[in-house]
Scaffold this motif. Structure first.
Motif, PDB file in Angstrom:
ATOM      1  N   ALA A 113       0.838  -1.209   0.000  1.00 13.97           N
ATOM      2  CA  ALA A 113       0.000   0.000   0.000  1.00 13.97           C
ATOM      3  C   ALA A 113       0.869   1.254   0.000  1.00 13.97           C
ATOM      4  O   ALA A 113       0.563   2.236  -0.691  1.00 13.97           O
ATOM      5  N   LEU A 114       1.961   1.239   0.757  1.00 12.26           N
ATOM      6  CA  LEU A 114       2.869   2.388   0.785  1.00 12.26           C
ATOM      7  C   LEU A 114       3.528   2.606  -0.577  1.00 12.26           C
ATOM      8  O   LEU A 114       3.730   3.748  -1.006  1.00 12.26           O
ATOM      9  N   LYS A 115       3.860   1.522  -1.268  1.00 14.05           N
ATOM     10  CA  LYS A 115       4.452   1.652  -2.606  1.00 14.05           C
ATOM     11  C   LYS A 115       3.468   2.290  -3.579  1.00 14.05           C
ATOM     12  O   LYS A 115       3.843   3.154  -4.380  1.00 14.05           O
ATOM     13  N   VAL A 116       2.199   1.838  -3.490  1.00  9.86           N
ATOM     14  CA  VAL A 116       1.165   2.414  -4.369  1.00  9.86           C
ATOM     15  C   VAL A 116       0.975   3.897  -4.055  1.00  9.86           C
ATOM     16  O   VAL A 116       0.888   4.739  -4.961  1.00  9.86           O
ATOM     17  N   ARG A 117       0.934   4.240  -2.759  1.00  4.87           N
ATOM     18  CA  ARG A 117       0.757   5.640  -2.369  1.00  4.87           C
ATOM     19  C   ARG A 117       1.948   6.493  -2.798  1.00  4.87           C
ATOM     20  O   ARG A 117       1.775   7.645  -3.201  1.00  4.87           O
ATOM     21  N   GLU A 118       3.138   5.914  -2.713  1.00  3.32           N
ATOM     22  CA  GLU A 118       4.320   6.665  -3.125  1.00  3.32           C
ATOM     23  C   GLU A 118       4.283   6.950  -4.626  1.00  3.32           C
ATOM     24  O   GLU A 118       4.600   8.062  -5.070  1.00  3.32           O
ATOM     25  N   ALA A 119       3.885   5.921  -5.418  1.00  2.00           N
ATOM     26  CA  ALA A 119       3.767   6.134  -6.861  1.00  2.00           C
ATOM     27  C   ALA A 119       2.696   7.175  -7.171  1.00  2.00           C
ATOM     28  O   ALA A 119       2.882   8.046  -8.034  1.00  2.00           O
ATOM     29  N   LYS A 122       4.018  10.685  -6.347  1.00  6.81           N
ATOM     30  CA  LYS A 122       4.924  11.203  -7.371  1.00  6.81           C
ATOM     31  C   LYS A 122       4.150  11.682  -8.595  1.00  6.81           C
ATOM     32  O   LYS A 122       4.429  12.750  -9.143  1.00  6.81           O
ATOM     33  N   ASP A 123       3.162  10.873  -9.016  1.00  4.91           N
ATOM     34  CA  ASP A 123       2.336  11.282 -10.158  1.00  4.91           C
ATOM     35  C   ASP A 123       1.581  12.561  -9.859  1.00  4.91           C
ATOM     36  O   ASP A 123       1.502  13.469 -10.695  1.00  4.91           O
ATOM     37  N   PHE A 124       1.016  12.624  -8.645  1.00  2.99           N
ATOM     38  CA  PHE A 124       0.227  13.801  -8.278  1.00  2.99           C
ATOM     39  C   PHE A 124       1.087  15.059  -8.258  1.00  2.99           C
ATOM     40  O   PHE A 124       0.701  16.101  -8.785  1.00  2.99           O
ATOM     41  N   LEU A 125       2.266  14.974  -7.648  1.00  7.38           N
ATOM     42  CA  LEU A 125       3.142  16.147  -7.578  1.00  7.38           C
ATOM     43  C   LEU A 125       3.576  16.583  -8.979  1.00  7.38           C
ATOM     44  O   LEU A 125       3.645  17.778  -9.276  1.00  7.38           O
ATOM     45  N   GLY A 126       3.875  15.592  -9.837  1.00  7.57           N
ATOM     46  CA  GLY A 126       4.246  15.937 -11.211  1.00  7.57           C
ATOM     47  C   GLY A 126       3.108  16.603 -11.960  1.00  7.57           C
ATOM     48  O   GLY A 126       3.310  17.602 -12.667  1.00  7.57           O
ATOM     49  N   ASN A 127       1.899  16.071 -11.773  1.00  8.83           N
ATOM     50  CA  ASN A 127       0.739  16.628 -12.474  1.00  8.83           C
ATOM     51  C   ASN A 127       0.367  18.022 -11.973  1.00  8.83           C
ATOM     52  O   ASN A 127       0.096  18.931 -12.752  1.00  8.83           O
ATOM     53  N   VAL A 128       0.351  18.184 -10.632  1.00  4.92           N
ATOM     54  CA  VAL A 128      -0.028  19.493 -10.106  1.00  4.92           C
ATOM     55  C   VAL A 128       1.037  20.530 -10.455  1.00  4.92           C
ATOM     56  O   VAL A 128       0.725  21.702 -10.719  1.00  4.92           O
ATOM     57  N   SER A 129       2.306  20.102 -10.482  1.00  5.55           N
ATOM     58  CA  SER A 129       3.373  21.018 -10.888  1.00  5.55           C
ATOM     59  C   SER A 129       3.165  21.476 -12.331  1.00  5.55           C
ATOM     60  O   SER A 129       3.295  22.664 -12.653  1.00  5.55           O
ATOM     61  N   HIS A 130       2.812  20.526 -13.191  1.00  5.20           N
ATOM     62  CA  HIS A 130       2.583  20.870 -14.599  1.00  5.20           C
ATOM     63  C   HIS A 130       1.382  21.799 -14.747  1.00  5.20           C
ATOM     64  O   HIS A 130       1.439  22.795 -15.489  1.00  5.20           O
ATOM     65  N   GLU A 131       0.278  21.462 -14.027  1.00  4.31           N
ATOM     66  CA  GLU A 131      -0.951  22.250 -14.158  1.00  4.31           C
ATOM     67  C   GLU A 131      -0.754  23.685 -13.686  1.00  4.31           C
ATOM     68  O   GLU A 131      -1.325  24.616 -14.261  1.00  4.31           O
ATOM     69  N   LEU A 132       0.039  23.878 -12.640  1.00  2.00           N
ATOM     70  CA  LEU A 132       0.282  25.228 -12.141  1.00  2.00           C
ATOM     71  C   LEU A 132       1.334  25.953 -12.970  1.00  2.00           C
ATOM     72  O   LEU A 132       1.248  27.162 -13.178  1.00  2.00           O
ATOM     73  N   LYS A 133       2.324  25.192 -13.431  1.00  2.00           N
ATOM     74  CA  LYS A 133       3.430  25.800 -14.165  1.00  2.00           C
ATOM     75  C   LYS A 133       2.991  26.329 -15.523  1.00  2.00           C
ATOM     76  O   LYS A 133       3.427  27.421 -15.943  1.00  2.00           O
ATOM     77  N   THR A 134       2.131  25.593 -16.205  1.00  3.15           N
ATOM     78  CA  THR A 134       1.736  25.993 -17.564  1.00  3.15           C
ATOM     79  C   THR A 134       1.079  27.379 -17.597  1.00  3.15           C
ATOM     80  O   THR A 134       1.530  28.259 -18.342  1.00  3.15           O
ATOM     81  N   PRO A 135       0.021  27.630 -16.822  1.00  5.80           N
ATOM     82  CA  PRO A 135      -0.572  28.984 -16.874  1.00  5.80           C
ATOM     83  C   PRO A 135       0.352  30.057 -16.313  1.00  5.80           C
ATOM     84  O   PRO A 135       0.338  31.198 -16.785  1.00  5.80           O
ATOM     85  N   LEU A 136       1.169  29.718 -15.314  1.00  5.43           N
ATOM     86  CA  LEU A 136       2.103  30.705 -14.759  1.00  5.43           C
ATOM     87  C   LEU A 136       3.114  31.159 -15.813  1.00  5.43           C
ATOM     88  O   LEU A 136       3.369  32.362 -15.967  1.00  5.43           O
ATOM     89  N   PHE A 137       3.694  30.189 -16.517  1.00  5.63           N
ATOM     90  CA  PHE A 137       4.659  30.539 -17.555  1.00  5.63           C
ATOM     91  C   PHE A 137       3.996  31.298 -18.699  1.00  5.63           C
ATOM     92  O   PHE A 137       4.594  32.189 -19.303  1.00  5.63           O
ATOM     93  N   THR A 138       2.737  30.943 -18.995  1.00  6.76           N
ATOM     94  CA  THR A 138       2.006  31.645 -20.055  1.00  6.76           C
ATOM     95  C   THR A 138       1.805  33.118 -19.682  1.00  6.76           C
ATOM     96  O   THR A 138       2.082  34.025 -20.480  1.00  6.76           O
TER      97      THR A 138
END
Length: 346
Positions: A113-119, A122-138
């Motif tokens: 369960a910890l391995k699944v949560r860790e994966a 990581k996906d969530f942080l990558g996605n939220v970083s992308h979602e926030l970064k795109t409009p900010l850079f724009t």
């Protein structure tokens, strides 16, 4: 003590019996030939030897096993959460083996369960970083361009400011939706339960999204006429948000000149199920289990032709679950998708 005779007791009893038989037989022969004692004396002697041998052997075995088993408990209970730490130490090998097996299975499950949560993290942080970064850079790009001299051109200035405004608006959507999901998860967002007509609510959502559907030449329809009202008990505003999110998704990914169809059916005595069906591009099977995760992308290219926060389906799932209802999805790639959810009938 367990219902079954413990193995250590059986061992002590068997050993004591052998010692008793051998000692009694030897002593009986000796006493018979030399002292001619009464016949019941060997029986009393045998009982005394058996009890003495049993107690000594049992105590020795228990202490011998206890010292070694306690070492196992001490090693396992270094983890405060171990269930073994809460119970008394047992010297029964079968019980101990079962407890250790259960402990190992529980820990293996926790690790997986910890391995699944860790994966997921990581996906969530990558996605939220992308979602926030795109409009900010724009927004940053447009503002820097204006500061570099494009501000003097009125047409460019207005166009770039409008685009920067859309980027900021998208950031606002993301923050607002994240805040709503957090409140739904912790139970801070209370539901205003009321009785209303679900058919009328769907009609209102159709009217609200008519222009958006018209731009993509998609028709919003019911599967049949609903001359009678269908009353449900739910939060009207939140259910409207669920319908709007599902229909907007079907418009975004629907086929040109396609349809988005709503059907309302009796599921069981006190439930109805609302289905949102389209004939769009569909979703591949491997994406369906993760479809309701925050920011999860079916399209991994990173481009987003359509606006929105990327949290629509996650919000839908949380709203439905806040009503203690279920949401389902069926889809076939290249054919279309169907999202459905249940509601309580009034």
């Amino acid at each position: 003590m367990q219902a079954k005779f413990k193995k250590s007791y059986r061992f002590a009893a068997r050993t004591a019996l052998f010692i008793t038989l051998y000692t009694t037989l030897l002593m009986s022969v000796f006493l018979y030939f030399y002292f001619q004692l009464l016949w019941y004396f060997p029986i009393l002697f045998a009982l005394a030897v058996f009890l003495f041998s049993f107690l000594i052997i049992q105590y020795s075995v228990e202490r011998f096993i206890y010292r070694r088993v306690k070492k196992i408990y001490d090693d396992l209970t270094l983890l405060e959460s171990a269930s073994l730490a809460k119970g008394a130490i047992t010297t029964d090998m079968q019980t101990l083996t079962q407890e250790i097996d259960r402990f190992a299975r529980d820990k293996k499950f926790e690790i997986e369960a910890l391995k699944v949560r860790e994966a997921y993290r990581k996906d969530f942080l990558g996605n939220v970083s992308h979602e926030l970064k795109t409009p900010l850079f724009t927004v940053q790009g447009y503002i820097l361009t204006l500061l570099d001299g494009a501000m003097d051109d009125k047409n460019i200035r207005e166009k770039y400011l409008e685009r920067a405004s859309k980027g900021i608006e998208r950031l606002g959507y993301i923050i607002k939706d994240l805040d709503m999901i957090t409140k739904l998860e912790v139970g801070d967002l209370s539901l205003n339960m009321e009785v209303f007509d679900i058919v009328e609510l769907v009609d209102n959502v159709f009217d609200m999204l008519e222009m958006k559907a018209h731009k993509k030449r998609i028709t919003l329809i019911f599967d049949r006429d609903y001359p009678n009202t269908i009353m449900v008990n739910a939060d009207r505003e939140r259910v409207q948000q669920v319908l709007a999110n599902l229909i907007v998704n079907s418009i975004k990914y629907g086929a040109d000149k396609g349809t988005t169809e709503i059907s309302i059916e009796n599921l069981i005595k006190n439930k109805v199920i609302v289905r949102v069906t389209d004939n769009g591009e569909g979703i591949a099977k491997e994406h369906i289990p993760r479809l309701f995760e925050r920011f999860y992308r079916v399209d991994k290219s990173g481009s987003r032709k359509e606006g929105g926060s990327g949290l629509g389906l996650s919000i839908v799932k949380h709203i439905i679950e806040a009503h203690h209802e279920k949401i389902y999805v069926e889809s076939e790639f290249g054919v279309g998708s169907e999202f459905s959810f249940t509601l309580e009938k009034a």
